[in-house]
Design a protein around this motif. Sequence first.
Motif, PDB file in Angstrom:
ATOM      1  N   PRO A  67      91.690  80.865  89.513  1.00 46.52           N
ATOM      2  CA  PRO A  67      90.541  81.559  90.101  1.00 46.52           C
ATOM      3  C   PRO A  67      90.588  81.539  91.633  1.00 46.52           C
ATOM      4  O   PRO A  67      91.172  80.631  92.229  1.00 46.52           O
ATOM      5  N   ARG A 107      82.970  76.687  88.514  1.00 47.10           N
ATOM      6  CA  ARG A 107      82.058  77.804  88.804  1.00 47.10           C
ATOM      7  C   ARG A 107      80.639  77.280  88.762  1.00 47.10           C
ATOM      8  O   ARG A 107      80.221  76.674  87.777  1.00 47.10           O
ATOM      9  N   LEU A 121      86.719  75.928  85.179  1.00 46.22           N
ATOM     10  CA  LEU A 121      87.556  77.090  84.895  1.00 46.22           C
ATOM     11  C   LEU A 121      89.017  76.731  84.701  1.00 46.22           C
ATOM     12  O   LEU A 121      89.708  77.358  83.891  1.00 46.22           O
ATOM     13  N   LYS A 128      87.008  75.009  94.652  1.00 46.65           N
ATOM     14  CA  LYS A 128      88.262  74.307  94.360  1.00 46.65           C
ATOM     15  C   LYS A 128      88.144  72.898  94.929  1.00 46.65           C
ATOM     16  O   LYS A 128      87.777  72.719  96.085  1.00 46.65           O
ATOM     17  N   PRO A 152      88.791  80.691  94.856  1.00 43.91           N
ATOM     18  CA  PRO A 152      87.603  79.944  95.293  1.00 43.91           C
ATOM     19  C   PRO A 152      86.982  80.530  96.559  1.00 43.91           C
ATOM     20  O   PRO A 152      87.684  81.123  97.381  1.00 43.91           O
ATOM     21  N   TYR A 177      88.948  73.752  89.422  1.00 40.47           N
ATOM     22  CA  TYR A 177      88.207  74.960  89.761  1.00 40.47           C
ATOM     23  C   TYR A 177      86.907  74.976  88.976  1.00 40.47           C
ATOM     24  O   TYR A 177      86.925  74.992  87.749  1.00 40.47           O
ATOM     25  N   ASP A 214      79.733  81.388  92.117  1.00 42.29           N
ATOM     26  CA  ASP A 214      80.810  81.118  93.074  1.00 42.29           C
ATOM     27  C   ASP A 214      81.748  80.044  92.531  1.00 42.29           C
ATOM     28  O   ASP A 214      81.335  79.170  91.766  1.00 42.29           O
ATOM     29  N   VAL A 215      83.006  80.109  92.964  1.00 42.26           N
ATOM     30  CA  VAL A 215      84.023  79.163  92.512  1.00 42.26           C
ATOM     31  C   VAL A 215      84.355  78.178  93.630  1.00 42.26           C
ATOM     32  O   VAL A 215      84.573  78.567  94.779  1.00 42.26           O
TER      33      VAL A 215
END
Length: 86
Positions: free
Chosen positions: A12, A84, A70, A46, A14, A82, A43-44
Amino acid sequence: MSQAQNSAHRLPEPVAQVDASGLKCPLPILRAKKALATLQSGDVLKVVTTDPHAERDFQAFCNQTGNALLAQHAQGDQIWHYLRRR
């Protein structure tokens, strides 16, 4: 690695990153929690860790908080997580 693991070229994207390298539990989780609080829903984030226990810690954290895990990806001595934001 867990079922949340992805291949490196499908990870994903970030919007923010936390470097928790060299930190032991609970510090990576606390730093991630603080960073997630600043993000918008969806929002992602890391998180980079080097603690081998962090993989399970982040799985439990996401199960407890409702944030989605994720992917978890091993990169050398690091694990990239990762998340979310819910």
